[in-house]
Motif scaffolding. Structure first.
Motif, PDB file in Angstrom:
ATOM      1  N   HIS A 141      -9.314  -1.698  -4.264  1.00  0.00           N
ATOM      2  CA  HIS A 141      -9.531  -1.771  -2.809  1.00  0.00           C
ATOM      3  C   HIS A 141      -9.960  -0.401  -2.120  1.00  0.00           C
ATOM      4  O   HIS A 141     -10.099   1.036  -2.526  1.00  0.00           O
ATOM      5  CB  HIS A 141      -8.061  -1.542  -2.574  1.00  0.00           C
ATOM      6  CG  HIS A 141      -7.891  -1.234  -0.753  1.00  0.00           C
ATOM      7  ND1 HIS A 141      -7.721  -2.452   0.588  1.00  0.00           N
ATOM      8  CD2 HIS A 141      -6.902   0.127  -0.553  1.00  0.00           C
ATOM      9  CE1 HIS A 141      -7.387  -1.765   0.668  1.00  0.00           C
ATOM     10  NE2 HIS A 141      -6.621  -0.066   0.851  1.00  0.00           N
TER      11      HIS A 141
ATOM     12  N   HIS B  99       0.597  -0.954  -0.406  1.00  0.00           N
ATOM     13  CA  HIS B  99      -0.284   0.179   0.227  1.00  0.00           C
ATOM     14  C   HIS B  99       0.798   1.149   0.203  1.00  0.00           C
ATOM     15  O   HIS B  99       2.251   1.273  -0.087  1.00  0.00           O
ATOM     16  CB  HIS B  99      -0.958  -0.129   1.324  1.00  0.00           C
ATOM     17  CG  HIS B  99      -1.804  -1.212   1.050  1.00  0.00           C
ATOM     18  ND1 HIS B  99      -3.287  -0.439   0.566  1.00  0.00           N
ATOM     19  CD2 HIS B  99      -1.992  -2.410   1.835  1.00  0.00           C
ATOM     20  CE1 HIS B  99      -3.900  -1.743   0.976  1.00  0.00           C
ATOM     21  NE2 HIS B  99      -3.515  -2.759   1.432  1.00  0.00           N
TER      22      HIS B  99
ATOM     23  N   MET C 206       4.602   3.877  16.106  1.00  0.00           N
ATOM     24  CA  MET C 206       4.335   4.921  16.032  1.00  0.00           C
ATOM     25  C   MET C 206       5.661   5.963  17.009  1.00  0.00           C
ATOM     26  O   MET C 206       5.640   7.351  17.278  1.00  0.00           O
ATOM     27  CB  MET C 206       3.029   5.945  16.079  1.00  0.00           C
ATOM     28  CG  MET C 206       2.036   5.413  15.345  1.00  0.00           C
ATOM     29  SD  MET C 206       0.530   6.964  14.948  1.00  0.00           S
ATOM     30  CE  MET C 206      -0.085   6.733  16.296  1.00  0.00           C
TER      31      MET C 206
ATOM     32  N   GLY D 218      -9.849  -1.530  10.123  1.00  0.00           N
ATOM     33  CA  GLY D 218     -10.447  -0.626  10.837  1.00  0.00           C
ATOM     34  C   GLY D 218     -11.417  -0.562  12.085  1.00  0.00           C
ATOM     35  O   GLY D 218     -12.136  -0.007  11.775  1.00  0.00           O
ATOM     36  N   TYR D 219     -11.556  -2.141  11.978  1.00  0.00           N
ATOM     37  CA  TYR D 219     -12.877  -2.220  13.707  1.00  0.00           C
ATOM     38  C   TYR D 219     -12.563  -2.056  14.948  1.00  0.00           C
ATOM     39  O   TYR D 219     -11.520  -2.026  14.891  1.00  0.00           O
ATOM     40  CB  TYR D 219     -12.654  -3.306  13.209  1.00  0.00           C
ATOM     41  CG  TYR D 219     -12.973  -4.436  11.926  1.00  0.00           C
ATOM     42  CD1 TYR D 219     -13.473  -3.996  10.808  1.00  0.00           C
ATOM     43  CD2 TYR D 219     -12.137  -5.333  11.567  1.00  0.00           C
ATOM     44  CE1 TYR D 219     -13.097  -4.737   9.351  1.00  0.00           C
ATOM     45  CE2 TYR D 219     -11.999  -6.192  10.404  1.00  0.00           C
ATOM     46  CZ  TYR D 219     -12.240  -5.529   9.445  1.00  0.00           C
ATOM     47  OH  TYR D 219     -12.462  -5.939   7.796  1.00  0.00           O
TER      48      TYR D 219
ATOM     49  N   ARG E  71      -5.621  -3.287  13.979  1.00  0.00           N
ATOM     50  CA  ARG E  71      -5.456  -2.802  15.598  1.00  0.00           C
ATOM     51  C   ARG E  71      -6.272  -3.838  15.626  1.00  0.00           C
ATOM     52  O   ARG E  71      -6.384  -4.071  17.608  1.00  0.00           O
ATOM     53  CB  ARG E  71      -6.909  -1.599  15.720  1.00  0.00           C
ATOM     54  CG  ARG E  71      -7.150  -0.929  16.482  1.00  0.00           C
ATOM     55  CD  ARG E  71      -7.836   0.066  16.743  1.00  0.00           C
ATOM     56  NE  ARG E  71      -8.000   1.248  15.563  1.00  0.00           N
ATOM     57  CZ  ARG E  71      -7.137   2.962  15.991  1.00  0.00           C
ATOM     58  NH1 ARG E  71      -6.501   2.690  17.528  1.00  0.00           N
ATOM     59  NH2 ARG E  71      -6.998   3.538  15.158  1.00  0.00           N
TER      60      ARG E  71
ATOM     61  N   GLY F  60     -10.526  -3.858   3.123  1.00  0.00           N
ATOM     62  CA  GLY F  60      -9.731  -2.889   4.202  1.00  0.00           C
ATOM     63  C   GLY F  60      -9.979  -3.194   5.485  1.00  0.00           C
ATOM     64  O   GLY F  60     -10.396  -4.170   5.818  1.00  0.00           O
TER      65      GLY F  60
ATOM     66  N   SER G  45     -10.671   4.437  10.245  1.00  0.00           N
ATOM     67  CA  SER G  45      -9.548   3.173  11.676  1.00  0.00           C
ATOM     68  C   SER G  45     -10.337   3.510  12.707  1.00  0.00           C
ATOM     69  O   SER G  45     -11.068   4.705  13.083  1.00  0.00           O
ATOM     70  CB  SER G  45      -8.634   3.529  11.930  1.00  0.00           C
ATOM     71  OG  SER G  45      -8.044   2.631  12.092  1.00  0.00           O
TER      72      SER G  45
ATOM     73  N   TYR H  35      -1.177   0.660  16.678  1.00  0.00           N
ATOM     74  CA  TYR H  35      -0.630   2.003  16.808  1.00  0.00           C
ATOM     75  C   TYR H  35       0.238   2.643  17.815  1.00  0.00           C
ATOM     76  O   TYR H  35      -0.014   4.130  18.687  1.00  0.00           O
ATOM     77  CB  TYR H  35      -1.422   2.793  16.795  1.00  0.00           C
ATOM     78  CG  TYR H  35      -1.991   2.821  15.005  1.00  0.00           C
ATOM     79  CD1 TYR H  35      -1.144   2.704  14.050  1.00  0.00           C
ATOM     80  CD2 TYR H  35      -3.385   1.610  15.269  1.00  0.00           C
ATOM     81  CE1 TYR H  35      -1.426   1.947  12.758  1.00  0.00           C
ATOM     82  CE2 TYR H  35      -4.120   1.227  14.404  1.00  0.00           C
ATOM     83  CZ  TYR H  35      -3.278   1.364  12.805  1.00  0.00           C
ATOM     84  OH  TYR H  35      -3.601   0.745  11.606  1.00  0.00           O
TER      85      TYR H  35
HETATM   86  N1  LLP Z   1      -5.579  -0.945   5.492  1.00  0.00           N
HETATM   87  C1  LLP Z   1      -5.129   0.190   5.583  1.00  0.00           C
HETATM   88  C2  LLP Z   1      -5.010   1.073   4.190  1.00  0.00           C
HETATM   89  C3  LLP Z   1      -4.954   1.434   6.039  1.00  0.00           C
HETATM   90  O1  LLP Z   1      -4.321   2.303   5.820  1.00  0.00           O
HETATM   91  C4  LLP Z   1      -4.975   0.648   7.441  1.00  0.00           C
HETATM   92  C5  LLP Z   1      -5.076   1.449   8.454  1.00  0.00           C
HETATM   93  C6  LLP Z   1      -5.610  -0.129   8.019  1.00  0.00           C
HETATM   94  C7  LLP Z   1      -5.743  -1.036   6.366  1.00  0.00           C
HETATM   95  C8  LLP Z   1      -5.322  -0.915   9.141  1.00  0.00           C
HETATM   96  O2  LLP Z   1      -6.909  -0.766   9.957  1.00  0.00           O
HETATM   97  P1  LLP Z   1      -7.003  -0.801  11.585  1.00  0.00           P
HETATM   98  O3  LLP Z   1      -7.750  -2.370  10.948  1.00  0.00           O
HETATM   99  O4  LLP Z   1      -5.827  -0.678  12.031  1.00  0.00           O
HETATM  100  O5  LLP Z   1      -8.232   0.503  11.953  1.00  0.00           O
HETATM  101  N2  LLP Z   1      -2.563   6.093  13.635  1.00  0.00           N
HETATM  102  C9  LLP Z   1      -3.886   5.356  13.887  1.00  0.00           C
HETATM  103  C10 LLP Z   1      -4.740   5.084  13.423  1.00  0.00           C
HETATM  104  C11 LLP Z   1      -4.184   5.160  11.628  1.00  0.00           C
HETATM  105  C12 LLP Z   1      -4.704   4.016  10.844  1.00  0.00           C
HETATM  106  C13 LLP Z   1      -4.143   3.758   9.657  1.00  0.00           C
HETATM  107  N3  LLP Z   1      -4.308   2.537   8.433  1.00  0.00           N
HETATM  108  C14 LLP Z   1      -4.486   5.862  15.225  1.00  0.00           C
HETATM  109  O6  LLP Z   1      -3.443   5.601  16.156  1.00  0.00           O
HETATM  110  O7  LLP Z   1      -5.355   5.936  15.645  1.00  0.00           O
END
Ligand code: LLP
Length: 436
Positions: A202, A106, A393, A244-245, A292, A242, A207, A389
């Protein structure tokens, strides 16, 4: 706190896996990131079996949430694919020995060097996100003599209900090709190129999302777009929805279980199948990319309490030996966390305190105005849901060392990231000759 078999309170002490949190702190020091391998494995398995209810598909771990070689190996062992977003993350999954065919590359601005590295590594899919990238990748893949499989990132213009910094599919987002804009012509352009093989689409809407309707809406939009492509004779084999859950951080949030996460993927799968049928298109190979939700609740950060300052009627600060260098999420998003005093975890939370960090900034806070047991200097405080994160980070701000990470698996606890030394902090410093 969201207790489970591997995170619980017994005789007033907090336990993670088979370990008392205070024993981990004594053995490994603080601040310390502790990751629970059993929880990561359980959530990964739940997602993989949820995907089976859909049919053909893959669950890709979004490496950006927590990137270490050990956890990449663990994720691969449980059948996960990988989402990487930089040359560094690509290097990491290579070091972990994962199957490169199951890697999605990505990024909204991959550098020429990263494109070369992705091709050389043989990544399964580039998720293309700009005209510039399409041009470069086409040329380089043609030179390498093998067409590159690509997915195209589409902005479905579905605004998810979450905090603004992590919304990725609003109008004007820097990510993707807008579904009502360049998306259609872009896919047609890719299909016409020799170096690229169009395999699918995609979307990633954001998130920390609880509301399922945003995913439903995104599926409706993207499958209607797939229908438009089909009318031009373009088949979409793969749909990557993607991640974001949302996870549990404080008592305001739902208490999630691995099973509950699995429902989320089952729901997306059902919706994709239903919409594919409605649109009269072939059911795609489905990919989801949770980050996450796989690692977030697996993580607990242990701190030692130092300075305590009470301003009656205003705020009581309990300062810990960490801060924005190891968890910048309050500073960035005003994120909320819950915590306990590890040796009094069963006692009522009688105070409202702000866990402050040790950096030279007033905004350096770990958790603001949270309920906590009475804490004294020297106590160990555990902050929950820090697996996503936080480490990924972290920085060396104020030349604080990034804390080590210990992986707990039943009765084993080992470093998966060793402590940084002062020498590590200066490793890349140079003093030019002319200064001597
Ligand atoms: N796929 C793509 C293309 C993404 O950009 C992301 C997260 C995910 C999957 C995974 O998303 P998740 O399941 O982890 O929500 N730093 C921020 C979160 C940034 C998310 C970036 N992209 C925080 O600490 O809340």
């Amino acid at each position: 706190m969201n207790t489970r078999d591997t995170l619980f309170v017994k005789d007033n002490d907090l336990y993670i896996g088979g370990f008392k949190a205070t024993d981990l702190a004594a053995k490994f020091g603080t601040p310390l990131y502790v990751m629970d391998a059993a929880y990561i494995a359980e959530v990964a398995d739940a997602f993989v079996s949820a995907m089976k209810t859909y049919g053909e598909g893959g669950v890709a771990f979004a490496n950006k949430a927590f990137a270490t070689v050990a956890t990449a190996k663990l994720a691969a062992k449980h059948g996960l694919w990988f989402d990487v977003v930089s040359g560094g993350e690509l290097y990491l999954v290579k070091q972990a020995g994962v199957d490169m065919k199951k890697v999605l590359f990505h990024g909204n601005n991959k550098t020429p060097r990263e494109i070369d590295e992705g091709i050389a590594a043989g990544v399964g899919y580039f998720v293309v996100d700009s005209f510039n990238e399409i041009e470069l990748l086409d040329k380089k893949a043609a030179e390498a003599g093998a067409p590159q499989d690509v997915l195209v990132r589409i902005n479905p213009l579905v605004t998810a209900h979450t905090y603004e910094a992590v919304v990725t599919a609003a109008p004007g987002s820097k990510f993707g090709f807008a579904v009502d804009g360049d998306a259609f012509e872009t896919v047609k352009d890719i299909v016409s190129r020799k170096g690229l093989r169009f395999r699918g689409l995609h979307v990633h809407i954001g998130s920390q999302i609880y509301d399922h309707s945003s995913y439903d809406r995104a599926v409706e939009v993207i499958t209607a777009f797939m229908r438009r492509l089909a009318d031009e004779g373009i088949e979409t084999d793969i749909l990557d929805m993607g991640g974001g859950y949302g996870i549990y951080y404080t008592e305001k949030d739902p208490h999630f279980t691995p099973r509950r996460y699995a429902y989320t993927v089952e729901n997306i799968g059902r919706k994709v199948a239903e919409c594919a049928e409605k649109e009269g298109i072939r059911k795609p190979f489905l990919i989801v990319e949770p980050g996450r939700s796989i690692v977030g609740e697996a993580g607990v950060t242990l701190y030692t309490v130092g300075a305590i300052k009470d301003f009656p009627g205003i705020r009581k600060y309990v300062a810990v030996d960490g801060g924005m260098f190891e968890n910048p999420r309050y500073a960035l998003y005003e994120s909320e966390y819950s915590a306990v005093v590890a040796s009094r975890a069963g006692e009522p939370e009688t105070e409202t305190v702000t866990l402050a960090g040790k950096c030279c900034e007033s905004g350096d806070i770990v958790a603001k105005d949270i309920p906590l047991q009475h804490a004294e200097t020297g106590d160990i405080v555990a902050v929950f849901s820090t697996g996503a994160y936080n480490y990924s980070m972290a920085s060396n701000y104020n030349l604080n060392a990034v804390p080590p990470v210990v992986l707990v698996d039943g009765d084993r606890a080992d470093y998966i990231v060793r402590p940084q030394t002062y020498e590590d902090l200066l490793r890349n410093n140079e003093v030019p000759d002319w200064m001597n």
